[in-house]
Motif scaffolding. Structure first.
Motif, mmCIF file in Angstrom:
data_model
loop_
_atom_site.group_PDB
_atom_site.id
_atom_site.type_symbol
_atom_site.label_atom_id
_atom_site.label_comp_id
_atom_site.label_asym_id
_atom_site.label_seq_id
_atom_site.Cartn_x
_atom_site.Cartn_y
_atom_site.Cartn_z
ATOM 1 N N ALA A 321 0.829 -1.200 0.000
ATOM 2 C CA ALA A 321 0.000 0.000 0.000
ATOM 3 C C ALA A 321 0.867 1.254 0.000
ATOM 4 O O ALA A 321 0.534 2.249 -0.629
ATOM 5 C CB ALA A 321 -0.934 -0.007 1.208
ATOM 6 N N ILE A 322 1.986 1.213 0.703
ATOM 7 C CA ILE A 322 2.816 2.413 0.755
ATOM 8 C C ILE A 322 3.898 2.410 -0.311
ATOM 9 O O ILE A 322 4.800 3.224 -0.266
ATOM 10 C CB ILE A 322 3.455 2.589 2.147
ATOM 11 C CG1 ILE A 322 4.362 1.420 2.465
ATOM 12 C CG2 ILE A 322 2.383 2.790 3.201
ATOM 13 C CD1 ILE A 322 5.105 1.593 3.754
ATOM 14 N N GLY A 323 3.781 1.496 -1.303
ATOM 15 C CA GLY A 323 4.629 1.666 -2.474
ATOM 16 C C GLY A 323 5.591 0.552 -2.806
ATOM 17 O O GLY A 323 6.347 0.663 -3.763
ATOM 18 N N THR A 325 6.889 -2.620 -4.579
ATOM 19 C CA THR A 325 6.480 -3.349 -5.776
ATOM 20 C C THR A 325 6.557 -4.841 -5.490
ATOM 21 O O THR A 325 7.108 -5.265 -4.468
ATOM 22 C CB THR A 325 7.411 -3.028 -6.955
ATOM 23 O OG1 THR A 325 8.738 -3.405 -6.573
ATOM 24 C CG2 THR A 325 7.401 -1.552 -7.286
ATOM 25 N N ASN B 77 3.399 -2.077 -11.113
ATOM 26 C CA ASN B 77 4.562 -1.324 -10.634
ATOM 27 C C ASN B 77 4.316 0.175 -10.675
ATOM 28 O O ASN B 77 4.705 0.904 -9.769
ATOM 29 C CB ASN B 77 5.791 -1.666 -11.480
ATOM 30 C CG ASN B 77 6.437 -2.957 -11.037
ATOM 31 O OD1 ASN B 77 6.065 -3.507 -9.982
ATOM 32 N ND2 ASN B 77 7.375 -3.444 -11.822
ATOM 33 N N ALA B 80 2.149 1.041 -7.813
ATOM 34 C CA ALA B 80 2.893 1.032 -6.553
ATOM 35 C C ALA B 80 3.673 2.340 -6.406
ATOM 36 O O ALA B 80 3.729 2.933 -5.329
ATOM 37 C CB ALA B 80 3.849 -0.155 -6.518
ATOM 38 N N LYS B 81 4.240 2.783 -7.514
ATOM 39 C CA LYS B 81 5.018 4.026 -7.486
ATOM 40 C C LYS B 81 4.115 5.222 -7.171
ATOM 41 O O LYS B 81 4.473 6.106 -6.387
ATOM 42 C CB LYS B 81 5.671 4.210 -8.861
ATOM 43 C CG LYS B 81 7.019 4.857 -8.806
ATOM 44 C CD LYS B 81 7.646 4.884 -10.188
ATOM 45 C CE LYS B 81 8.633 6.024 -10.296
ATOM 46 N NZ LYS B 81 9.724 5.924 -9.339
ATOM 47 N N ARG B 83 1.211 5.131 -5.558
ATOM 48 C CA ARG B 83 0.803 5.035 -4.151
ATOM 49 C C ARG B 83 1.899 5.590 -3.263
ATOM 50 O O ARG B 83 1.638 6.257 -2.272
ATOM 51 C CB ARG B 83 0.564 3.568 -3.765
ATOM 52 C CG ARG B 83 -0.700 2.974 -4.308
ATOM 53 C CD ARG B 83 -1.075 1.708 -3.523
ATOM 54 N NE ARG B 83 -0.121 0.610 -3.671
ATOM 55 C CZ ARG B 83 -0.207 -0.330 -4.624
ATOM 56 N NH1 ARG B 83 -1.198 -0.288 -5.502
ATOM 57 N NH2 ARG B 83 0.675 -1.286 -4.682
ATOM 58 N N ASN B 84 3.135 5.302 -3.661
ATOM 59 C CA ASN B 84 4.260 5.709 -2.824
ATOM 60 C C ASN B 84 4.431 7.223 -2.775
ATOM 61 O O ASN B 84 4.592 7.797 -1.715
ATOM 62 C CB ASN B 84 5.542 5.058 -3.342
ATOM 63 C CG ASN B 84 6.741 5.391 -2.491
ATOM 64 O OD1 ASN B 84 7.595 6.161 -2.883
ATOM 65 N ND2 ASN B 84 6.785 4.842 -1.280
ATOM 66 N N TYR B 112 10.897 2.688 -0.133
ATOM 67 C CA TYR B 112 10.423 2.306 -1.469
ATOM 68 C C TYR B 112 10.364 3.497 -2.415
ATOM 69 O O TYR B 112 9.848 3.397 -3.511
ATOM 70 C CB TYR B 112 9.036 1.668 -1.349
ATOM 71 C CG TYR B 112 9.034 0.429 -0.485
ATOM 72 C CD1 TYR B 112 9.562 -0.763 -0.958
ATOM 73 C CD2 TYR B 112 8.516 0.450 0.808
ATOM 74 C CE1 TYR B 112 9.567 -1.900 -0.171
ATOM 75 C CE2 TYR B 112 8.529 -0.680 1.602
ATOM 76 C CZ TYR B 112 9.050 -1.855 1.107
ATOM 77 O OH TYR B 112 9.060 -2.976 1.887
#
Lengths: 414, 239
Positions: A321-323, A325, B77, B80-81, B83-84, B112
């Motif tokens: 959730a916080i990134g 992969t 991916n 995810a980036k 979200r980060n 991350y």
């Protein structure tokens, strides 16, 4: 995520479950310990044996009946083969056949116990030439004399015994001139060897020597030999002498095709090679057993990693959730299992080295052998490599399971 | 231009070949700097909507524009980036890593990210200070109260300086006093720092901290209104 942080994360995770981590890698620890032990002790044993063979003299050539053994089980065959007889000795003794031969002695081996007035003992009994043995091993009786060629020709019932045999049968009292019994037959003790311990293949202290003719006639009832030992003039003549011997015996046995030989010839070099082969086969066999234990250990690691992935579903979800992969998660769990097995490997290496060092101390100090301990560098490197490999192979599946979790499913998991 | 815009969004779950529709045909837009509460009884689809808006889940149908970009076709991916560096999350059950200090918990999203390591320490300390936990930096979650844990989680959501903060029942596991503090912090993030906040709750009182309440029922928007009488937080953190 950088390798550094992945590493720290994995380390923290393993430390969090200390006891579990330790129990999990126990299989790996035992496996790697065994690798180090097998490789280190195997090498030490090989060095010891080879060192002792070389002590017998490089000019010695041994002729044995039967086919050349290619594995440990073939050795027994040569004991039951009857192809080497007196006519071979006669043929080999001809200068025109084997010019560099300086001495030739047949031998027979008797498996029996000896007794004297109710005391019995089980020594190594050889029908041989005492003179030859004395020369080869450089050992001479401290009491009495050796039997000689006349005794051999007359099939005299005489023996020369080792120090341990004397101690066991006569417990300190005089042995010379006494009759000991082998297979119910009386043999007079004419000589006693001094205490010497292990020389070459056997322990001189535990030996009973008698004329090979007497052994053949009175004890075994056979007309063949278990082996014939030939001494060449010098080391340079060994190769030529081996060729001469082979040709002579083939002629004597009417064998045209060398692949049909009913005897084989060993020099010290051949023996060294053979022992290397046997040790290799043994090491390979033991390594397979170790490989099985490593597989079992690896499955244990995989099992715990799967449990850990399930337990940490929420953590995986959060990280995603916080990134994080999929690759980040995969690497984290993969590194965790590799770290686990490598730490197990390091512990195993420490145990293995300490244990083999201990074994070498026992071998040298307690058993009085010339055992040498060398730090098994290849074994250590191999142990580390194998441990990391096991972690990698058995970590992939759990790590993939972890990386495939959807962040939302993972967060919802209770 | 809205920060978030969704058009005809649908989410259908398949469980053992039975299709359950969680949300049906929802369209809405949220502007930068808004504080929106999504309300509704359980099963109304509010969590599903939050998960889709937070890029944790993909819609079955419809379009989603985040920062004017259609993200339906983004790879895992890329999501995810995003979200980060664009989103921050606060959960009902805090989701802190146990046996990990407050500092390291807050630092987690940075591991991350592409943010330079030399900046990490200051970012973490700033985020912890903004939730008033500077004195707890080296404590582990087990040594903190529920309210404090949630403040750590807020600091973690803030550390990458995201555009949007998603809060899923942030007060659900807290007593009313701690819950109040959390709402005050969230309100302050919206008003003083200009963060866009999307809050999911089933408590009317909590929802009334927001500027706008979207009510869901059976996967559809039942109402979408501005709040008349907002609960205003006293400024607890003026020291």
């Amino acid at each position: 995520m950088t390798f550094n942080h992945t590493f720290t994360t994995a380390l923290v995770a393993l430390r969090t479950n200390k006891i579990r981590s330790i129990l999990t890698v126990l299989g790996i620890v035992i496996g790697i310990t065994s690798i180090i032990l097998i490789m280190s002790i195997g090498k030490g044993a090989e060095n010891l044996i080879i060192g002792q063979i070389s002590g017998m003299g490089a000019e010695a050539i041994v002729i044995r009946p039967g086919k050349e053994p290619s594995g440990p089980s073939d050795f027994a065959d040569s004991l039951f083969s009857d192809s080497l007889k007196n006519k071979d000795i006669v043929a080999l003794n001809k200068k025109s056949n084997v010019p560099y031969l300086v001495d030739i002695v047949p031998s027979v081996i008797i498996s029996s116990s000896v007794s004297y007035q109710g005391e019995t003992y089980r020594p190594s009994i050889f029908g041989w030439s005492a003179k030859f043995m004395s020369e080869v091993f450089d050992i001479y009786p401290e009491e009495g004399v050796l039997f000689d060629d006349i005794d051999i020709r007359q099939k005299a019932s005489v023996v020369v015994i080792g120090a341990k045999v004397k101690e066991e049968l006569f417990s300190g009292s005089d042995a010379i001139g006494k009759n000991i019994k082998i297979k119910g037959k009386n043999f007079r003790v004419v000589g006693v060897f001094p205490k010497r311990g292990q020389v070459a293949f056997f322990n001189v202290d535990e030996v009973v020597l008698l004329p090979y003719t007497s052994a053949q006639t009175y004890l075994l009832g056979i007309d063949y030999y278990h082996e014939i030992i030939v001494k060449a003039e010098n080391v340079q003549a060994v190769d030529q002498t081996v060729k001469d011997i082979e040709r002579t015996i083939r002629e004597s046995h009417n064998i045209a095709d060398s692949s049909k030989n009913d005897f084989y010839i060993q020099t010290q070099k051949g023996l060294v090679d053979q022992i290397g082969t046997i040790m290799g086969v043994l090491t390979a066999f033991l390594s397979m057993v170790v490989a099985i234990s490593l597989i079992v250990g690896g499955i244990g690691v995989m099992n715990i990693m799967l449990v850990s992935v399930t337990e940490r579903t929420k953590e995986i979800g959060l990280r995603k959730a916080i990134g994080a992969t999929n690759k980040d998660i995969m690497n984290q769990f993969l590194l965790e299992s590799v770290l686990l097995t490598v730490v197990g490997g390091i512990i195993g290496i420490i145990f293995g080295v300490v244990l083999s060092l201990g074994a070498s101390i026992i071998m040298t100090k307690v058993l009085n052998t010339s055992w040498t301990f060398s730090f098994p560098v290849p074994a250590v490197l191999m142990g580390l490599g194998v441990a990391a490999f096991v972690g990698l192979v058995f970590g992939i599946y759990p790590a993939r399971q972890a990386s495939k979790k959807s962040p939302m499913e993972a967060l919802r998991y209770e | 231009m809205p920060l978030i815009e969704i058009k005809n969004l649908e989410k259908i779950y398949h469980n053992d070949d039975i299709a359950t529709s969680a949300i049906e045909d929802i369209s809405l837009s949220i502007n930068k700097g808004e504080f929106v509460a999504i309300m509704g009884p359980s099963g109304s689809g509010k969590s599903t909507l939050l998960h889709i808006l937070g890029l944790l889940d993909k819609p079955t149908k419809g379009q989603y524009f985040l920062d004017d970009k259609e993200i339906s076709n983004y790879s895992e991916n890329e999501l995810a980036k995003m979200r980060n560096n664009k989103l921050g999350f606060i959960f009902q059950s805090f989701n802190l890593l146990s046996r990990t200090t407050v500092f390291n918990n807050v630092k987690l999203p940075l591991l991350y990210s592409n943010i330079k390591q030399s900046l990490w320490s200051n970012l973490v300390l700033d985020a912890i200070e903004s939730v008033g936990l500077s004195h707890r930096i080296n404590h582990e979650p087990s040594q903190l109260s529920g309210g404090e844990k949630q403040r750590v989680a807020i600091a973690r959501a803030l550390v990458t300086k995201p555009n949007i903060i998603f809060a899923d029942e942030p007060t659900g596991n807290l007593d009313s006093k701690s819950g109040k503090t959390i709402m005050e912090i969230i309100q302050k993030l919206n008003e003083k720092e200009g963060h866009t906040i999307i809050l999911v709750t089933h408590e009317t009182y909590t929802a009334q901290h927001a500027q706008r309440i979207i009510n869901l029922l059976d996967g559809k928007i039942e109402s979408d209104k501005l709040v008349d009488r907002r609960h205003k937080a006293e400024d607890h953190f003026k020291k």
